[in-house]
Design a protein around this motif. Sequence first.
Motif, PDB file in Angstrom:
ATOM      1  N   VAL A  62      10.305  60.436 -55.885  1.00 22.42           N
ATOM      2  CA  VAL A  62       9.656  60.411 -57.074  1.00 22.42           C
ATOM      3  C   VAL A  62       8.239  61.122 -57.147  1.00 22.42           C
ATOM      4  O   VAL A  62       7.524  61.055 -56.025  1.00 22.42           O
ATOM      5  CB  VAL A  62       9.085  58.798 -57.388  1.00 22.42           C
ATOM      6  N   TYR A  63       7.962  62.165 -57.730  1.00 20.90           N
ATOM      7  CA  TYR A  63       6.757  62.803 -57.764  1.00 20.90           C
ATOM      8  C   TYR A  63       6.062  62.394 -59.321  1.00 20.90           C
ATOM      9  O   TYR A  63       6.711  62.557 -60.372  1.00 20.90           O
ATOM     10  CB  TYR A  63       6.986  64.330 -57.917  1.00 20.90           C
ATOM     11  N   CYS A  64       4.823  62.048 -59.001  1.00 19.77           N
ATOM     12  CA  CYS A  64       4.215  61.608 -60.211  1.00 19.77           C
ATOM     13  C   CYS A  64       2.993  62.705 -60.528  1.00 19.77           C
ATOM     14  O   CYS A  64       2.208  63.185 -59.728  1.00 19.77           O
ATOM     15  CB  CYS A  64       3.410  60.441 -59.913  1.00 19.77           C
ATOM     16  N   VAL A  65       3.091  63.334 -61.515  1.00 18.17           N
ATOM     17  CA  VAL A  65       2.273  64.249 -62.109  1.00 18.17           C
ATOM     18  C   VAL A  65       0.632  64.029 -61.972  1.00 18.17           C
ATOM     19  O   VAL A  65      -0.015  64.880 -61.525  1.00 18.17           O
ATOM     20  CB  VAL A  65       2.575  64.840 -63.358  1.00 18.17           C
ATOM     21  N   ASP A  66       0.279  62.794 -62.145  1.00 14.70           N
ATOM     22  CA  ASP A  66      -0.710  62.192 -61.963  1.00 14.70           C
ATOM     23  C   ASP A  66      -1.361  62.633 -60.873  1.00 14.70           C
ATOM     24  O   ASP A  66      -2.678  62.881 -60.481  1.00 14.70           O
ATOM     25  CB  ASP A  66      -1.188  60.872 -62.522  1.00 14.70           C
ATOM     26  N   GLU A  67      -0.659  62.490 -59.768  1.00 14.68           N
ATOM     27  CA  GLU A  67      -1.084  62.765 -58.190  1.00 14.68           C
ATOM     28  C   GLU A  67      -1.482  64.052 -58.156  1.00 14.68           C
ATOM     29  O   GLU A  67      -2.209  64.550 -57.321  1.00 14.68           O
ATOM     30  CB  GLU A  67       0.000  62.199 -57.405  1.00 14.68           C
ATOM     31  N   ALA A  68      -0.792  65.115 -58.851  1.00  9.74           N
ATOM     32  CA  ALA A  68      -1.146  66.363 -58.678  1.00  9.74           C
ATOM     33  C   ALA A  68      -2.431  66.863 -59.535  1.00  9.74           C
ATOM     34  O   ALA A  68      -3.003  67.634 -59.189  1.00  9.74           O
ATOM     35  CB  ALA A  68       0.012  67.332 -59.262  1.00  9.74           C
ATOM     36  N   VAL A  69      -2.886  66.016 -60.632  1.00 10.84           N
ATOM     37  CA  VAL A  69      -3.989  66.377 -61.435  1.00 10.84           C
ATOM     38  C   VAL A  69      -5.398  65.838 -60.819  1.00 10.84           C
ATOM     39  O   VAL A  69      -6.296  66.734 -60.790  1.00 10.84           O
ATOM     40  CB  VAL A  69      -3.743  65.625 -62.738  1.00 10.84           C
ATOM     41  N   HIS A  70      -5.165  64.769 -59.830  1.00 15.04           N
ATOM     42  CA  HIS A  70      -6.553  64.375 -59.152  1.00 15.04           C
ATOM     43  C   HIS A  70      -6.599  64.604 -57.763  1.00 15.04           C
ATOM     44  O   HIS A  70      -5.571  64.069 -57.176  1.00 15.04           O
ATOM     45  CB  HIS A  70      -7.193  63.184 -59.663  1.00 15.04           C
ATOM     46  N   ASP A  71      -7.655  64.962 -57.067  1.00 16.89           N
ATOM     47  CA  ASP A  71      -7.741  65.055 -55.655  1.00 16.89           C
ATOM     48  C   ASP A  71      -8.012  63.689 -55.184  1.00 16.89           C
ATOM     49  O   ASP A  71      -7.994  62.629 -55.748  1.00 16.89           O
ATOM     50  CB  ASP A  71      -8.553  65.943 -55.143  1.00 16.89           C
ATOM     51  N   GLU A  72      -8.083  63.611 -53.668  1.00 19.29           N
ATOM     52  CA  GLU A  72      -8.369  62.242 -53.286  1.00 19.29           C
ATOM     53  C   GLU A  72      -9.476  61.593 -53.459  1.00 19.29           C
ATOM     54  O   GLU A  72      -9.845  60.384 -53.345  1.00 19.29           O
ATOM     55  CB  GLU A  72      -8.433  62.503 -51.456  1.00 19.29           C
TER      56      GLU A  72
END
Length: 157
Positions: free
Chosen positions: A31-41
């Motif tokens: 699973v890949y969540c687009v929200d994880e690509a939107v914000h950094d650590e």
Amino acid sequence: MSATRIMIFGGPGAGKSRLALRLSRILGIAVYCVDEAVHDEKGELRPNSEIDCTVRSWASNHHWIIEGGNSRTYSDRASRATVLVCMKPPRWLRVYRVAIRDKLNFSSLYWSFKYDEFFGSKDEVILDSAGNDVATYTLRTNKDVDELLSMLACKKY
């Protein structure tokens, strides 16, 4: 037709993440969540070019479940998807879920409430433009979700 590349989209609070995780357990697909690509650590917003590059790289894989927004990459994901799932529970339910999840964050509530007005037509375009070899589902209720999960679990797909 096989469920090897699944695109899940819909408004905030629609149940995209929950469905993606359940499908991943059934199908054994990442699973890949687009929200994880939107914000950094640090929680900072990444540049659009970086977000789009990340999501497009996920979509180039052979097997995936990608859930979330970023309508700039809708067509990239949809063109590779074998299954499109549009999550469309009632607006009141989405807003309620976001209020509980995000602790009454005004911005989250606003986008949950206004999603259909701003992005609903893009969701419809993606569904309408799917080829004959792409399975499309619009899920409005928990029963719809359960039926999709049962169908995939029984391998009647």
